[in-house]
Scaffold this motif. Structure first.
Motif, PDB file in Angstrom:
ATOM      1  N   LEU A  12      -6.205   1.419   6.383  1.00 21.53           N
ATOM      2  CA  LEU A  12      -6.115   2.817   6.791  1.00 21.53           C
ATOM      3  C   LEU A  12      -4.687   3.105   7.216  1.00 21.53           C
ATOM      4  CD1 LEU A  12      -7.316   5.585   7.517  1.00 21.53           C
ATOM      5  CD2 LEU A  12      -7.851   4.660   9.786  1.00 21.53           C
ATOM      6  N   VAL A  13      -4.073   4.091   6.565  1.00 17.32           N
ATOM      7  CA  VAL A  13      -2.723   4.515   6.929  1.00 17.32           C
ATOM      8  C   VAL A  13      -2.849   5.718   7.854  1.00 17.32           C
ATOM      9  CG1 VAL A  13      -0.476   5.246   6.102  1.00 17.32           C
ATOM     10  CG2 VAL A  13      -1.854   3.691   4.715  1.00 17.32           C
ATOM     11  N   LEU A  14      -2.370   5.544   9.075  1.00 21.49           N
ATOM     12  CA  LEU A  14      -2.475   6.577  10.108  1.00 21.49           C
ATOM     13  C   LEU A  14      -1.090   7.056  10.507  1.00 21.49           C
ATOM     14  CD1 LEU A  14      -3.900   8.111  12.517  1.00 21.49           C
ATOM     15  CD2 LEU A  14      -3.634   5.983  13.809  1.00 21.49           C
ATOM     16  N   ALA A  51       4.098  14.464   9.540  1.00 17.87           N
ATOM     17  CA  ALA A  51       2.777  13.866   9.335  1.00 17.87           C
ATOM     18  C   ALA A  51       1.830  14.859   8.675  1.00 17.87           C
ATOM     19  CB  ALA A  51       2.210  13.396  10.669  1.00 17.87           C
ATOM     20  N   CYS A  52       1.866  16.113   9.091  1.00 15.79           N
ATOM     21  CA  CYS A  52       1.012  17.135   8.473  1.00 15.79           C
ATOM     22  C   CYS A  52       1.364  17.318   6.996  1.00 15.79           C
ATOM     23  CB  CYS A  52       1.148  18.459   9.224  1.00 15.79           C
ATOM     24  SG  CYS A  52       0.356  18.470  10.843  1.00 15.79           S
ATOM     25  N   THR A  53       2.644  17.313   6.690  1.00 18.04           N
ATOM     26  CA  THR A  53       3.077  17.420   5.296  1.00 18.04           C
ATOM     27  C   THR A  53       2.603  16.224   4.488  1.00 18.04           C
ATOM     28  OG1 THR A  53       5.031  18.700   5.922  1.00 18.04           O
ATOM     29  CG2 THR A  53       5.089  17.607   3.783  1.00 18.04           C
ATOM     30  N   ALA A  54       2.652  15.031   5.088  1.00 19.29           N
ATOM     31  CA  ALA A  54       2.222  13.818   4.396  1.00 19.29           C
ATOM     32  C   ALA A  54       0.720  13.840   4.119  1.00 19.29           C
ATOM     33  CB  ALA A  54       2.596  12.589   5.221  1.00 19.29           C
ATOM     34  N   VAL A  55      -0.063  14.372   5.051  1.00 20.90           N
ATOM     35  CA  VAL A  55      -1.506  14.514   4.807  1.00 20.90           C
ATOM     36  C   VAL A  55      -1.750  15.497   3.670  1.00 20.90           C
ATOM     37  CG1 VAL A  55      -3.705  15.311   5.770  1.00 20.90           C
ATOM     38  CG2 VAL A  55      -2.182  13.888   7.162  1.00 20.90           C
ATOM     39  N   GLU A  56      -1.016  16.588   3.660  1.00 22.46           N
ATOM     40  CA  GLU A  56      -1.177  17.595   2.603  1.00 22.46           C
ATOM     41  C   GLU A  56      -0.845  17.014   1.230  1.00 22.46           C
ATOM     42  OE1 GLU A  56       0.037  22.260   1.765  1.00 22.46           O
ATOM     43  OE2 GLU A  56       1.082  21.132   3.316  1.00 22.46           O
ATOM     44  N   LYS A  57       0.161  16.145   1.171  1.00 24.02           N
ATOM     45  CA  LYS A  57       0.577  15.545  -0.101  1.00 24.02           C
ATOM     46  C   LYS A  57      -0.266  14.328  -0.496  1.00 24.02           C
ATOM     47  CE  LYS A  57       5.470  16.886   0.141  1.00 24.02           C
ATOM     48  NZ  LYS A  57       6.865  16.371   0.247  1.00 24.02           N
ATOM     49  N   GLY A  58      -1.133  13.875   0.395  1.00 25.11           N
ATOM     50  CA  GLY A  58      -1.941  12.708   0.097  1.00 25.11           C
ATOM     51  C   GLY A  58      -1.265  11.390   0.423  1.00 25.11           C
ATOM     52  N   GLU A  59      -0.135  11.450   1.108  1.00 27.15           N
ATOM     53  CA  GLU A  59       0.578  10.222   1.486  1.00 27.15           C
ATOM     54  C   GLU A  59      -0.043   9.573   2.722  1.00 27.15           C
ATOM     55  OE1 GLU A  59       4.824  12.088  -0.123  1.00 27.15           O
ATOM     56  OE2 GLU A  59       4.460  11.824   2.028  1.00 27.15           O
ATOM     57  N   LEU A  60      -0.745  10.363   3.506  1.00 27.60           N
ATOM     58  CA  LEU A  60      -1.503   9.881   4.658  1.00 27.60           C
ATOM     59  C   LEU A  60      -2.923  10.415   4.530  1.00 27.60           C
ATOM     60  CD1 LEU A  60       0.808  10.655   7.739  1.00 27.60           C
ATOM     61  CD2 LEU A  60       0.362   8.405   6.769  1.00 27.60           C
ATOM     62  N   VAL A 186      -5.756  15.550  12.086  1.00 30.28           N
ATOM     63  CA  VAL A 186      -5.448  16.323  10.882  1.00 30.28           C
ATOM     64  C   VAL A 186      -5.929  15.532   9.667  1.00 30.28           C
ATOM     65  CG1 VAL A 186      -3.647  17.382   9.465  1.00 30.28           C
ATOM     66  CG2 VAL A 186      -3.418  17.361  11.960  1.00 30.28           C
ATOM     67  N   THR A 187      -6.726  16.174   8.823  1.00 33.32           N
ATOM     68  CA  THR A 187      -7.175  15.589   7.562  1.00 33.32           C
ATOM     69  C   THR A 187      -7.031  16.637   6.456  1.00 33.32           C
ATOM     70  OG1 THR A 187      -9.465  16.236   8.043  1.00 33.32           O
ATOM     71  CG2 THR A 187      -8.804  13.976   8.638  1.00 33.32           C
ATOM     72  N   HIS A 188      -7.210  16.200   5.219  1.00 30.79           N
ATOM     73  CA  HIS A 188      -7.103  17.122   4.075  1.00 30.79           C
ATOM     74  C   HIS A 188      -8.479  17.702   3.761  1.00 30.79           C
ATOM     75  CE1 HIS A 188      -6.186  18.734   0.115  1.00 30.79           C
ATOM     76  NE2 HIS A 188      -4.909  18.500   0.345  1.00 30.79           N
ATOM     77  N   SER A 189      -8.552  19.012   3.650  1.00 31.60           N
ATOM     78  CA  SER A 189      -9.840  19.681   3.457  1.00 31.60           C
ATOM     79  C   SER A 189     -10.458  19.403   2.092  1.00 31.60           C
ATOM     80  CB  SER A 189      -9.682  21.191   3.638  1.00 31.60           C
ATOM     81  OG  SER A 189      -8.725  21.706   2.722  1.00 31.60           O
ATOM     82  N   GLY A 190      -9.634  18.996   1.126  1.00 35.27           N
ATOM     83  CA  GLY A 190     -10.151  18.800  -0.222  1.00 35.27           C
ATOM     84  C   GLY A 190     -10.375  17.364  -0.622  1.00 35.27           C
ATOM     85  N   ARG A 191     -10.255  16.428   0.314  1.00 31.26           N
ATOM     86  CA  ARG A 191     -10.403  15.011  -0.014  1.00 31.26           C
ATOM     87  C   ARG A 191     -11.508  14.376   0.822  1.00 31.26           C
ATOM     88  NH1 ARG A 191      -4.534  15.388   0.100  1.00 31.26           N
ATOM     89  NH2 ARG A 191      -3.763  15.445  -2.043  1.00 31.26           N
ATOM     90  N   THR A 192     -12.248  13.475   0.192  1.00 30.11           N
ATOM     91  CA  THR A 192     -13.296  12.736   0.895  1.00 30.11           C
ATOM     92  C   THR A 192     -12.668  11.590   1.672  1.00 30.11           C
ATOM     93  OG1 THR A 192     -14.888  13.258  -0.860  1.00 30.11           O
ATOM     94  CG2 THR A 192     -15.427  11.422   0.609  1.00 30.11           C
ATOM     95  N   LEU A 193     -13.053  11.454   2.916  1.00 34.34           N
ATOM     96  CA  LEU A 193     -12.482  10.407   3.757  1.00 34.34           C
ATOM     97  C   LEU A 193     -13.056   9.043   3.410  1.00 34.34           C
ATOM     98  CD1 LEU A 193     -12.594  12.215   7.226  1.00 34.34           C
ATOM     99  CD2 LEU A 193     -10.561  11.735   5.847  1.00 34.34           C
ATOM    100  N   SER A 194     -12.211   8.040   3.473  1.00 35.41           N
ATOM    101  CA  SER A 194     -12.641   6.666   3.240  1.00 35.41           C
ATOM    102  C   SER A 194     -13.471   6.162   4.413  1.00 35.41           C
ATOM    103  CB  SER A 194     -11.420   5.760   3.059  1.00 35.41           C
ATOM    104  OG  SER A 194     -10.688   5.685   4.287  1.00 35.41           O
ATOM    105  N   ASN A 195     -14.155   5.054   4.223  1.00 29.75           N
ATOM    106  CA  ASN A 195     -14.926   4.467   5.319  1.00 29.75           C
ATOM    107  C   ASN A 195     -14.042   4.065   6.500  1.00 29.75           C
ATOM    108  OD1 ASN A 195     -17.454   4.795   4.147  1.00 29.75           O
ATOM    109  ND2 ASN A 195     -17.353   2.827   3.075  1.00 29.75           N
ATOM    110  N   PRO A 196     -12.857   3.457   6.257  1.00 31.24           N
ATOM    111  CA  PRO A 196     -11.986   3.164   7.404  1.00 31.24           C
ATOM    112  C   PRO A 196     -11.581   4.422   8.183  1.00 31.24           C
ATOM    113  CG  PRO A 196     -11.333   1.813   5.548  1.00 31.24           C
ATOM    114  CD  PRO A 196     -12.352   2.793   5.031  1.00 31.24           C
ATOM    115  N   ALA A 197     -11.310   5.520   7.475  1.00 32.00           N
ATOM    116  CA  ALA A 197     -10.950   6.765   8.162  1.00 32.00           C
ATOM    117  C   ALA A 197     -12.124   7.296   8.981  1.00 32.00           C
ATOM    118  CB  ALA A 197     -10.512   7.814   7.149  1.00 32.00           C
TER     119      ALA A 197
END
Length: 205
Positions: A12-14, A51-60, A186-197
């Motif tokens: 999990l990348v946090l 960090a918010c930008t990285a979540v939006e881009k899928g880097e986090l 903060v998470t991405h509204s269009g992506r399914t979270l992994s089990n670690p997340a």
């Protein structure tokens, strides 16, 4: 520990800010490590805005940061903590011992503050603009611990979370303006979270 907890593994990348990593996350991460020891946690310390930008881009996948002051596309936020902010100065500052302190008085003196693109700086500037006031900026840095030090050595007044002031050699100014910021997930509204997340989120307050 349940079977479900022992079966969750992976990386999990946090993303989180230095302030939250130091002052809010330790008990959360301790609980997470005890319950989900098979998960490899990769913590990236960065500015909340990055960090918010990285979540939006899928880097986090997940960030725990100062929340944006306005809604951002594709991001979901959840407040975890409310951070009361205090105007503070060194004990040697000219305003120390003054009561009350008006906003106009405050803005006659140099400030040491977070950078101009930060959410915390935006909260302050929006509030001052409503009163037609501007800041005299001495220095800026995005590290709250550094701002605390700069103010302690009397390089300017600053705005700090109240949680940082228990042992600080600083004076809280009796300013009529009360400010706070929201810290949270903060998470991405269009992506399914992994089990670690999902596991980490289960440890959050």
């Amino acid at each position: 520990m349940t079977n479900t907890e022992t079966e969750i593994s992976g990386t999990l990348v946090l993303g989180t800010s230095h302030h939250i990593g130091l002052h809010r996350l330790p008990p959360v991460l301790r609980d997470f490590r005890n319950r989900f020891s098979a998960v490899d946690l990769d913590i990236r310390f960065m500015d909340s805005e990055a960090a918010c930008t990285a979540v939006e881009k899928g880097e986090l996948e997940v960030a725990i940061v100062t929340l944006p002051t306005e809604s951002l596309p594709h991001l979901e936020t959840r407040e975890l903590w409310k951070d009361e902010l205090c105007f503070v100065v060194s004990r040697d500052h000219q305003l120390a011992g003054t009561s009350p302190v008006t906003l106009e008085q405050l803005t006659h003196y140099p400030a040491v503050l977070p950078g101009p693109t930060t959410y915390t700086r935006n909260i302050l500037e929006q509030a001052l603009q409503k009163h037609g006031l501007e800041i005299i900026l001495g220095m800026f840095t995005n590290y709250m611990e550094t701002l605390k030090m700069l103010s302690e050595i009397n390089l300017g007044w600053t705005l700090l979370p109240k949680t940082m002031l228990t042992q600080a050699d600083l004076v809280i100014l009796p300013v009529e303006l009360k400010l706070s910021r929201s810290l949270g997930l903060v998470t991405h509204s269009g992506r399914t979270l992994s089990n670690p997340a999902r596991a980490l989120i289960s440890c959050l307050p």
